[in-house]
Enzyme design. Structure first.
Site, PDB file in Angstrom:
ATOM      1  CG  ASP A 181      -0.366  -0.549   2.470  1.00 35.09           C
ATOM      2  OD1 ASP A 181       0.869  -0.529   2.597  1.00 35.09           O
ATOM      3  OD2 ASP A 181      -1.126  -0.991   3.346  1.00 35.09           O
ATOM      4  CG  ASN A 195      -9.266  -1.385  12.122  1.00 37.14           C
ATOM      5  OD1 ASN A 195      -8.379  -2.056  11.606  1.00 37.14           O
ATOM      6  ND2 ASN A 195      -9.682  -0.241  11.616  1.00 37.14           N
ATOM      7  CG  HIS A 245      -6.140  -2.193   8.863  1.00 43.33           C
ATOM      8  ND1 HIS A 245      -6.197  -0.963   9.471  1.00 43.33           N
ATOM      9  CD2 HIS A 245      -4.819  -2.506   8.849  1.00 43.33           C
ATOM     10  CE1 HIS A 245      -4.981  -0.563   9.793  1.00 43.33           C
ATOM     11  NE2 HIS A 245      -4.128  -1.489   9.445  1.00 43.33           N
ATOM     12  CD  GLU A 304      -8.880   1.125   8.014  1.00 47.64           C
ATOM     13  OE1 GLU A 304      -8.913   0.143   8.790  1.00 47.64           O
ATOM     14  OE2 GLU A 304      -8.137   2.108   8.216  1.00 47.64           O
TER      15      GLU A 304
HETATM   16  C1  F6R Z   1       1.306  -1.626   6.220  1.00 52.36           C
HETATM   17  C2  F6R Z   1      -0.068  -2.108   6.264  1.00 52.36           C
HETATM   18  C3  F6R Z   1      -0.864  -2.132   7.509  1.00 52.36           C
HETATM   19  C4  F6R Z   1      -0.061  -2.540   8.737  1.00 52.36           C
HETATM   20  C5  F6R Z   1      -0.944  -2.518   9.981  1.00 52.36           C
HETATM   21  C6  F6R Z   1      -0.177  -2.849  11.239  1.00 52.36           C
HETATM   22  O1  F6R Z   1       1.843  -1.746   4.915  1.00 52.36           O
HETATM   23  O2  F6R Z   1      -0.571  -2.469   5.246  1.00 52.36           O
HETATM   24  O3  F6R Z   1      -1.940  -3.032   7.350  1.00 52.36           O
HETATM   25  O4  F6R Z   1       0.445  -3.823   8.544  1.00 52.36           O
HETATM   26  O5  F6R Z   1      -1.524  -1.251  10.118  1.00 52.36           O
HETATM   27  O6  F6R Z   1       0.791  -1.865  11.438  1.00 52.36           O
HETATM   28  P1  F6R Z   1       1.930  -2.058  12.550  1.00 52.36           P
HETATM   29  O7  F6R Z   1       2.762  -3.184  12.067  1.00 52.36           O
HETATM   30  O8  F6R Z   1       2.686  -0.763  12.528  1.00 52.36           O
HETATM   31  O9  F6R Z   1       1.236  -2.336  13.811  1.00 52.36           O
END
Ligand code: F6R
Length: 262
Positions: A68, A137, A139, A144
């Site tokens: 992303d 949450n 995702h 989301e």
């Molecule tokens: C990042 C991504 C997000 C993260 C998620 C967890 O490329 O796609 O889905 O993997 O927000 O983030 P952290 O690892 O910082 O807790």
């Protein structure tokens, strides 16, 4: 789905080592690898970098696709995922930079850029292994809760909770976090050959319980792993703390035949 609970200390380094063991065979065969950003993959990236430095592993024949990107951040912004993945991993390994792809968050038409991204993935034969973190949450990528289970790469609006979670990368100021992102869709992610999801810390315990043991539902986008033919979930003790069938996962892992790969 295989669930691996890492008991060793320091826990996050152990998650990184196990995750690198899962990921490395795809690297060694010059596969198409899916990368993620955020804090969770960092121990795995440190371990992969160590293996490259030690001459144990080479990314020379790999092609990489990032999950992303923020919409509207220039590529040279230090918090763009374009820069982040280079800083954390790809500048430190022997991958060809021209083969590290990410969604174009600067495109005039983000949805067209999303379609082009899925096309590029398909033209490279699809992603062999996609690394995933999980949001508090539920995702994955930036899909989301409520995201279509069959979605392709497209623009999404971040959930206010995700904006708060990511403010730590933007001087702790939620107003500085871009509110729009381009993310591989749940359909895109599901087409990867192997899904490897990592989660660490007590803050992820509810999300891990929901994705592993809850219903398959757009309300928990990470639950798509249950429907995937080849999914591995690597967590630490804290992130595993709300799993009800934990003893079985540990039993299955301890009794895994030596010939059986991840
Ligand atoms: C990042 C991504 C997000 C993260 C998620 C967890 O490329 O796609 O889905 O993997 O927000 O983030 P952290 O690892 O910082 O807790």
């Amino acid at each position: 789905m295989e669930v691996v609970i890492c008991p060793a200390r320091p826990e996050h380094e152990e998650v990184g080592r196990v995750a690198a063991d899962v990921y490395a065979p795809y690297v060694a065969r010059g596969g198409v690898i899916g990368l993620a950003t955020g804090s969770t993959p960092l121990p795995m990236y440190r371990e992969l970098r160590r293996r490259v430095e030690a001459g144990e592993l080479s990314f020379a024949n790999c092609t990489a696709f990032l999950l992303d990107e923020y919409v509207g951040l220039p590529r040279d912004h230090e918090q763009s995922y374009y820069q982040t993945i280079r800083r954390e991993l790809t500048n430190h390994i022997d991958i060809d930079d021209a083969r590290v792809f990410s969604p174009d968050g600067t495109a005039d038409n983000p949805d067209e850029a999303g379609v082009a991204y899925d096309k590029a993935i398909a033209e490279h034969g699809g992603i062999d292994i996609q690394l995933l973190g999980v949001g508090t949450n539920g995702h994955v990528g930036f899909n989301e809760p409520g995201s279509s289970l069959g979605s392709g790469t497209r623009m999404k609006t971040l959930h206010p909770q995700t904006v708060i979670d990511n403010a730590r990368f933007f001087e702790d100021d939620p107003n500085k976090v871009p509110h729009h992102v381009l993310t591989q869709g749940l359909g895109t992610i599901s087409r990867a050959g192997h899904l490897l999801l990592l989660a660490t810390g007590a803050g992820k315990a509810d999300a891990v319980a929901a994705l592993v043991e809850g219903p398959i539902s757009a309300s928990c986008p990470a639950s798509i792993l249950q429907y995937h033919p080849h999914a591995t979930v690597v967590v630490d003790e804290a992130a595993a703390s709300k799993l009800t069938r934990r003893e079985y996962y540990e039993f299955a892992y301890e009794n895994k035949p030596e010939w059986q790969q991840y």
